[in-house]
Design a protein around this motif. Structure first.
Motif, PDB file in Angstrom:
ATOM      1  N   ASP A  13      30.590   9.953  89.429  1.00  0.00           N
ATOM      2  CA  ASP A  13      31.224  10.371  88.182  1.00  0.00           C
ATOM      3  C   ASP A  13      30.379  11.428  87.490  1.00  0.00           C
ATOM      4  O   ASP A  13      30.898  12.433  86.991  1.00  0.00           O
ATOM      5  CB  ASP A  13      31.436   9.152  87.279  1.00  0.00           C
ATOM      6  CG  ASP A  13      32.242   9.483  86.047  1.00  0.00           C
ATOM      7  OD1 ASP A  13      33.260  10.200  86.177  1.00  0.00           O
ATOM      8  OD2 ASP A  13      31.864   9.005  84.955  1.00  0.00           O
ATOM      9  N   LYS A  17      31.378  15.347  86.707  1.00  0.00           N
ATOM     10  CA  LYS A  17      31.337  15.924  85.362  1.00  0.00           C
ATOM     11  C   LYS A  17      30.421  17.139  85.311  1.00  0.00           C
ATOM     12  O   LYS A  17      30.726  18.132  84.649  1.00  0.00           O
ATOM     13  CB  LYS A  17      30.884  14.876  84.348  1.00  0.00           C
ATOM     14  CG  LYS A  17      31.936  13.825  84.080  1.00  0.00           C
ATOM     15  CD  LYS A  17      31.469  12.798  83.082  1.00  0.00           C
ATOM     16  CE  LYS A  17      32.556  11.757  82.861  1.00  0.00           C
ATOM     17  NZ  LYS A  17      32.173  10.749  81.894  1.00  0.00           N
ATOM     18  N   LYS A  96      42.236  14.997  80.029  1.00  0.00           N
ATOM     19  CA  LYS A  96      41.243  13.920  80.111  1.00  0.00           C
ATOM     20  C   LYS A  96      41.303  13.042  78.869  1.00  0.00           C
ATOM     21  O   LYS A  96      41.248  11.814  78.963  1.00  0.00           O
ATOM     22  CB  LYS A  96      39.835  14.499  80.269  1.00  0.00           C
ATOM     23  CG  LYS A  96      39.576  15.097  81.623  1.00  0.00           C
ATOM     24  CD  LYS A  96      38.182  15.706  81.667  1.00  0.00           C
ATOM     25  CE  LYS A  96      37.976  16.485  82.940  1.00  0.00           C
ATOM     26  NZ  LYS A  96      36.663  17.158  82.942  1.00  0.00           N
TER      27      LYS A  96
END
Length: 120
Positions: A13, A17, A96
């Motif tokens: 993750d 990002k 998002k």
């Protein structure tokens, strides 16, 4: 074993990002570079070409007109990419946020129905 998979998910993750952030920063830097390049070309053209010709009268007006038209036309292309990059970044971030706020929706894109007109 459970701790290893959660750490692995966290790292994936985080890497995702960071890749997204790096892509956004790269886009912004490239946009700024092209805007600076446009300014530099316009300045150099004015200083080393236009002034060196020492035109007067109608020739000067024609040259100034073409300079303005071509300056605007090249700036429009550069600005269109800047606007595209900004819109892309904002849209991705909006999606998002929407997924975080409304996780149970089928689609992450807001669809506004078009009016079918008034029926009697």
């Amino acid at each position: 074993m459970g701790n290893s998979s959660s750490t692995n998910g966290f790292v994936k993750d985080l890497v995702g990002k960071l890749q997204t952030l790096l892509l956004e920063i790269t886009s912004i830097i490239l946009d700024a570079f092209f805007l600076a390049l446009w300014v530099l070309v316009e300045w150099a053209l004015n200083k080393y070409v236009i002034k060196a010709l020492e035109l007067s009268g109608i020739s000067q007006w024609v040259l100034v007109t073409f300079q303005i038209v071509f300056s605007i036309s090249t700036l429009v292309v550069v600005l269109s990419y800047v606007i595209l990059d900004i819109t892309t970044i904002v849209t991705k971030n909006w999606r998002k946020i929407k997924l975080e706020v409304f996780p149970n929706e089928d689609s992450n894109i807001a669809v506004v129905p078009q009016s079918q007109g008034e029926t009697k």
